[in-house]
Structures are given as C-alpha cells and as structure tokens.
Scaffold this motif. Structure first.
Motif, mmCIF file in Angstrom:
data_model
loop_
_atom_site.group_PDB
_atom_site.id
_atom_site.type_symbol
_atom_site.label_atom_id
_atom_site.label_comp_id
_atom_site.label_asym_id
_atom_site.label_seq_id
_atom_site.Cartn_x
_atom_site.Cartn_y
_atom_site.Cartn_z
ATOM 1 N N PHE A 46 24.604 44.032 58.115
ATOM 2 C CA PHE A 46 25.069 45.235 57.428
ATOM 3 C C PHE A 46 26.094 44.863 56.364
ATOM 4 O O PHE A 46 26.765 43.847 56.463
ATOM 5 N N ARG A 47 26.180 45.700 55.327
ATOM 6 C CA ARG A 47 27.198 45.489 54.297
ATOM 7 C C ARG A 47 28.471 46.159 54.775
ATOM 8 O O ARG A 47 28.510 47.348 55.042
ATOM 9 N N ALA A 48 29.520 45.380 54.894
ATOM 10 C CA ALA A 48 30.781 45.888 55.415
ATOM 11 C C ALA A 48 31.535 46.680 54.342
ATOM 12 O O ALA A 48 31.846 47.854 54.541
ATOM 13 N N GLU A 76 29.780 38.215 66.658
ATOM 14 C CA GLU A 76 29.905 38.752 65.302
ATOM 15 C C GLU A 76 30.111 37.623 64.292
ATOM 16 O O GLU A 76 30.720 36.612 64.599
ATOM 17 N N GLY A 77 29.635 37.872 63.090
ATOM 18 C CA GLY A 77 29.854 36.947 62.000
ATOM 19 C C GLY A 77 30.056 37.733 60.714
ATOM 20 O O GLY A 77 29.796 38.940 60.661
ATOM 21 N N SER A 78 30.531 37.058 59.678
ATOM 22 C CA SER A 78 30.700 37.720 58.387
ATOM 23 C C SER A 78 30.351 36.748 57.265
ATOM 24 O O SER A 78 30.455 35.533 57.418
ATOM 25 N N LEU A 79 29.936 37.317 56.158
ATOM 26 C CA LEU A 79 29.570 36.562 54.970
ATOM 27 C C LEU A 79 30.260 37.214 53.786
ATOM 28 O O LEU A 79 30.247 38.434 53.657
ATOM 29 N N GLN A 80 30.875 36.406 52.949
ATOM 30 C CA GLN A 80 31.564 36.924 51.763
ATOM 31 C C GLN A 80 30.859 36.385 50.529
ATOM 32 O O GLN A 80 30.598 35.184 50.440
ATOM 33 N N MET A 81 30.551 37.294 49.605
ATOM 34 C CA MET A 81 29.849 36.907 48.385
ATOM 35 C C MET A 81 30.623 37.332 47.155
ATOM 36 O O MET A 81 31.241 38.397 47.130
#
Length: 106
Positions: A46-48, A76-81
């Motif tokens: 999902f887009r946070a 949980e994980g996160s990706l920053q672009m």
C-alpha cells in the motif's frame, strides 16, 4: 485566458496522476522482486503517504508492505522512493519484530 489556464491545470493534474501510477507499479515490481530474492512471501502492498521537501524541492513517496517468512507471522516493511528511484527499503527482523533492518540505496 481562464479556459487555457484550466486546461493547463487539468493536463498537469493528469500528468502527476500518470507519474504516480508509474511509480506505484515500479514499487510493486521492486517489492515483489525483493521479497522473492530474500525468500519472503509478500502479503500486502500500500502507498503510505507522499511528502514534499522544499530544500531541495523533492517529492518523496513512502510505501508500506506486509510479508511473512514462515507463512504465519506477518511482518511490516517500508519502501521510500524519490521519483522513479528507490531510496530506502526497511524490513523487520523475523527474530525480533521490534527491530528493523534497512538497505539505504542513496
């Protein structure tokens, strides 16, 4: 003149939407490849949120995802672009869910 400005505004909004969709698709493929490479099962993406920094002017998008290593316990994980470039990916350690590890790709 007002009509021209409205048309330009509409075209700008459509272009931003199109770029956001491209970025979302790229993030999805990147996270799927990352999970496959690391032996993780992707559960959800999902887009946070989106952020704008002013100095320098940048649009940063954060994505969140859920995954599992054992098929039972979700993590949980996160990706920053930044644009179409992955800046950072963070994942929880399966041994201790309170700690996270990250890969800084700057």
């Amino acid at each position: 003149m007002v009509n021209l400005l409205l048309i330009l505004l509409a075209v700008g909004v459509m272009a931003l939407f199109y770029k956001q969709r491209q970025q979302s698709e790229y993030a999805k493929r990147y996270i799927q490849d990352y999970c496959q490479r690391e032996g993780l099962q992707l559960l959800e993406l999902f887009r946070a949120h989106n952020r704008v920094t002013l100095s320098p002017l940048r649009f940063i998008t954060d994505y969140g995802f859920s995954y599992t290593t054992d098929g039972i316990e979700p993590l949980e994980g996160s990706l920053q672009m930044l644009g179409m470039r992955v800046v950072e990916i963070r994942v929880q350690s399966p041994d201790d869910a309170s700690h996270s590890t990250y890969e800084n790709l700057k």
